[in-house]
Design a protein around this motif. Structure first.
Motif, PDB file in Angstrom:
ATOM      1  N   ARG A 123      -6.322   3.755   2.557  1.00 48.95           N
ATOM      2  CA  ARG A 123      -6.045   5.042   2.062  1.00 48.95           C
ATOM      3  C   ARG A 123      -5.904   5.381   0.805  1.00 48.95           C
ATOM      4  NH1 ARG A 123       0.635   7.845   2.722  1.00 48.95           N
ATOM      5  NH2 ARG A 123      -0.109   9.473   2.544  1.00 48.95           N
TER       6      ARG A 123
ATOM      7  N   ARG B  28      -0.548   5.064   6.743  1.00 48.40           N
ATOM      8  CA  ARG B  28      -0.710   5.142   5.686  1.00 48.40           C
ATOM      9  C   ARG B  28      -0.062   4.125   4.136  1.00 48.40           C
ATOM     10  NH1 ARG B  28       4.988   7.641   9.028  1.00 48.40           N
ATOM     11  NH2 ARG B  28       4.672   5.242   9.589  1.00 48.40           N
ATOM     12  N   THR B  29       0.491   3.200   4.996  1.00 44.66           N
ATOM     13  CA  THR B  29       0.345   1.513   4.161  1.00 44.66           C
ATOM     14  C   THR B  29      -0.681   0.980   4.006  1.00 44.66           C
ATOM     15  OG1 THR B  29       1.401   0.622   5.685  1.00 44.66           O
ATOM     16  CG2 THR B  29       2.855   2.621   5.017  1.00 44.66           C
TER      17      THR B  29
ATOM     18  N   GLY C 280      -0.531   0.514  -5.340  1.00 47.15           N
ATOM     19  CA  GLY C 280       0.700  -0.263  -4.997  1.00 47.15           C
ATOM     20  C   GLY C 280      -0.039  -2.131  -5.663  1.00 47.15           C
TER      21      GLY C 280
ATOM     22  N   GLN D 219      -4.781  -0.324   3.704  1.00 49.13           N
ATOM     23  CA  GLN D 219      -5.447  -0.769   2.349  1.00 49.13           C
ATOM     24  C   GLN D 219      -7.402  -0.386   2.073  1.00 49.13           C
ATOM     25  OE1 GLN D 219      -6.293  -2.769   5.156  1.00 49.13           O
ATOM     26  NE2 GLN D 219      -7.333  -4.181   5.501  1.00 49.13           N
TER      27      GLN D 219
ATOM     28  N   ASN E 129      -3.837   3.999  -2.595  1.00 46.42           N
ATOM     29  CA  ASN E 129      -2.238   2.930  -1.712  1.00 46.42           C
ATOM     30  C   ASN E 129      -2.639   1.635  -2.721  1.00 46.42           C
ATOM     31  OD1 ASN E 129      -1.327   4.294  -0.056  1.00 46.42           O
ATOM     32  ND2 ASN E 129      -1.982   2.646   1.865  1.00 46.42           N
TER      33      ASN E 129
ATOM     34  N   GLY F 149       0.938  -1.300   0.178  1.00 45.04           N
ATOM     35  CA  GLY F 149      -0.090  -0.161  -0.027  1.00 45.04           C
ATOM     36  C   GLY F 149       0.600   0.912  -0.006  1.00 45.04           C
ATOM     37  N   THR F 150       0.675   1.670  -1.169  1.00 46.93           N
ATOM     38  CA  THR F 150       1.744   3.535  -1.080  1.00 46.93           C
ATOM     39  C   THR F 150       0.804   4.453  -1.917  1.00 46.93           C
ATOM     40  OG1 THR F 150       3.390   4.180  -1.924  1.00 46.93           O
ATOM     41  CG2 THR F 150       2.692   2.018  -3.312  1.00 46.93           C
ATOM     42  N   GLN F 151       1.023   5.744  -1.756  1.00 43.92           N
ATOM     43  CA  GLN F 151       1.375   6.597  -2.608  1.00 43.92           C
ATOM     44  C   GLN F 151       2.064   7.197  -3.829  1.00 43.92           C
ATOM     45  OE1 GLN F 151      -1.677   9.287  -1.299  1.00 43.92           O
ATOM     46  NE2 GLN F 151      -2.233   6.850  -1.086  1.00 43.92           N
TER      47      GLN F 151
ATOM     48  N   ALA G  79      -9.343   3.085  -2.051  1.00 45.38           N
ATOM     49  CA  ALA G  79      -8.224   2.586  -2.210  1.00 45.38           C
ATOM     50  C   ALA G  79      -7.273   2.577  -3.581  1.00 45.38           C
ATOM     51  CB  ALA G  79      -7.147   2.212  -1.055  1.00 45.38           C
TER      52      ALA G  79
ATOM     53  N   THR H 131      -3.328  10.573   8.046  1.00 42.53           N
ATOM     54  CA  THR H 131      -2.106   9.576   7.462  1.00 42.53           C
ATOM     55  C   THR H 131      -0.874  11.065   8.060  1.00 42.53           C
ATOM     56  OG1 THR H 131      -2.416  11.077   5.780  1.00 42.53           O
ATOM     57  CG2 THR H 131      -2.853   7.929   5.823  1.00 42.53           C
TER      58      THR H 131
END
Length: 501
Positions: free
Chosen positions: A267, A262-263, A274, A265, A270, A147-149, A203, A227
């Motif tokens: 957000r 922040r990481t 990811g 499922q 994300n 999970g990432t931006q 997400a 976040t």
């Protein structure tokens, strides 16, 4: 199909996927031994190399060449491959890469949240399903959870042959869907599972798409606040507290491993970045999707969000309006004695509304859930209803794919006549002669249970004592509806209301 290769090998190093030597041609994790190319269409192959490096990709007697751009990105398009194999994929640059045991067949993405992720080892008759899973031409790929931006270009994963040893932890709905296609068509099948339990639909959509609509502004703002306030130090403290609780013997109250929002499922964007972005552009037939539980309290927004997500995926994939079939929410929690409103009924309605998009289909499973468990074990019924859409719409088999769906209401006196479309063999009431599940309201808007009678192949007459002039009718409008109207082909009627706003 064009893979949006907008980052270089340097990007991969910065975001933890390892520095790719600029002297070596390389491939993303999708391209590996036992992979499956989508039949009957051209297929992109992409990767990285030195800027200006010539790259040649060969398979089954064809060769396609290109030159890596200034960022080291390259891509070629392979002509359609004959069904079957095995083939060997060869990539030549300053070095050589060989991908063995490549097949050509049908490729499907299996996506969503926990009911898609739910493994075959935890379904009804799991032991039978597992020991009988000897299908070397079904190939399975599971995408690791990230999970990432920041958009990811690759991941650490591998294709495996379907067997009793490999199938147990794979998506049950995905495998059962794919097995039905394989047995029906007699061609190889590739299944890519990128589902993530508990995931929110937001997400799975890029931020810029969400930011373009006021509908999602509060959700975005709430997550931005959450976040920004969560730090590495806070997370470390929560982990320490958990470890202390564990060391103490896990006393009550129970604790869960702390999740970093922040990481995670939920957000926004994300999971698009990811676990979806690394797949975008890979040749596929379509997507199957099972999600909605997490969005159950945001049904009105889902009316916009779900079609936005599908349209965005299609746009980014560059493969046209590929098939996208989903599972409607199952029945869950306690049955209600009186008719009323329901968040999940509203979410189901939002799912059904999304059928307005082309090449979509919905598997109705309001009869396959479990009141006490949000994860029903009967995934066989789910897969069978999903695959009807693919078999009918994409593979040309003569069957009605969809459940009966509300078409119109005509009122005469105290009787409302409901007409349905997508009828196959004709309506019937399951288990009892009485048709159960209809409610009707008059001018006062107060819904009461109704008497219902099947009249003809596609119609039901609805009335209720005390309702002189029906104004609105609802069917199976509850979180766990008590309803028994089916098509004789075994498909339950789609829940609906005529008073939708």
């Amino acid at each position: 199909m064009a893979k949006p290769l907008v980052k270089s090998a340097v990007f991969l190093s910065i975001f933890g996927l390892g520095l790719i030597s600029q002297a070596d041609v390389s491939l993303p994790g999708l391209f590996g031994d036992h992979m499956v190319f989508q039949r009957e269409q051209s297929n992109p192959v992409w990767g990285w190399a030195d800027a200006g490096e010539e790259v040649t990709v060969s398979i089954n007697g064809q060769s396609q060449s290109t030159t890596a751009d200034e960022d080291g990105n390259w891509q070629v398009e392979l002509d359609p491959l004959p069904v079957g194999g095995p083939y060997t994929l060869q990539v030549e640059g300053n070095n050589s890469l060989t991908v063995e045991d490549v097949l050509s067949g049908e490729v499907w993405i299996c996506s969503g949240q926990s009911n898609m992720e739910w493994p075959i080892s935890r379904v009804n008759n799991a032991d039978v399903e597992i020991v009988s899973a000897n299908y070397p031409e079904i190939r399975l790929m599971t995408v690791p959870r990230i999970g990432t931006q920041e958009p990811q270009l690759t991941f650490n994963g591998k294709w495996v042959l379907c067997s009793p040893e490999t199938v147990g932890n794979f998506s049950a709905v995905g495998y059962l869907f794919g097995r039905r296609i394989h047995n029906t068509l007699g061609v190889p099948v590739g299944l890519i599972d990128n589902s993530w339990g508990g995931s929110a639909a937001e997400a799975w959509v890029p931020r810029e798409k969400l930011e373009a609509s006021e509908t999602f502004s509060k959700y975005l703002a709430d997550w931005e606040k959450k976040t920004s306030e969560y730090t590495d130090e806070i997370h470390a403290e929560k982990v320490a507290e958990y470890n202390e609780w564990k060391a103490a013997g896990k006393p009550d109250p129970k604790m869960r491993w702390p999740r970093d929002p922040r990481t995670g499922q939920h957000r926004p964007a994300n999971l698009y970045n990811g676990v979806l972005y690394p797949l975008i552009g890979y040749g596929i037939r379509g997507v199957i999707w099972y999600q909605g539980e997490t969005n159950g309290g945001r049904a009105e927004a889902y009316r916009e969000l779900f079609p936005l997500m599908i349209s965005t995926w299609r746009e980014d994939w560059g493969q046209g309006d590929f098939p996208f079939y989903w599972v409607q929410l199952a029945d869950f929690q306690a049955e209600k004695e009186e008719p009323g409103d329901s968040s999940w009924a509203n979410l189901r309605e939002a799912q059904t509304m999304t059928l307005s998009l082309p090449n979509t289909g919905e598997a109705v499973i309001i009869d396959a859930g479990e009141g006490r468990d949000i994860h029903p074990r009967d995934k066989q019924t789910v897969a069978s209803r999903l695959v009807r859409h693919a078999l009918a719409n994409d593979y040309g088999f003569d069957m009605v794919p969809a459940s009966p769906i509300f078409e119109s209401m005509d009122v005469e006196g105290n009787v409302a006549t409901i007409t349905f479309s997508s009828i196959d063999e004709g309506l019937y009431s399951f288990d009892t002669k009485d048709v159960v599940g209809f409610a009707v309201a008059g001018e006062d808007g107060n819904f009461v249970w109704a008497d219902a009678k099947i009249v003809g192949k596609d119609k039901v007459e609805v009335s209720a004592e005390g309702v002189e002039t029906p104004v609105a009718v609802r069917y199976a409008w509850a979180m766990n509806p008590i309803a028994n109207l089916y098509d004789r082909n075994g498909l339950p009627v789609t829940p609906f209301r005529t008073d939708s706003e």
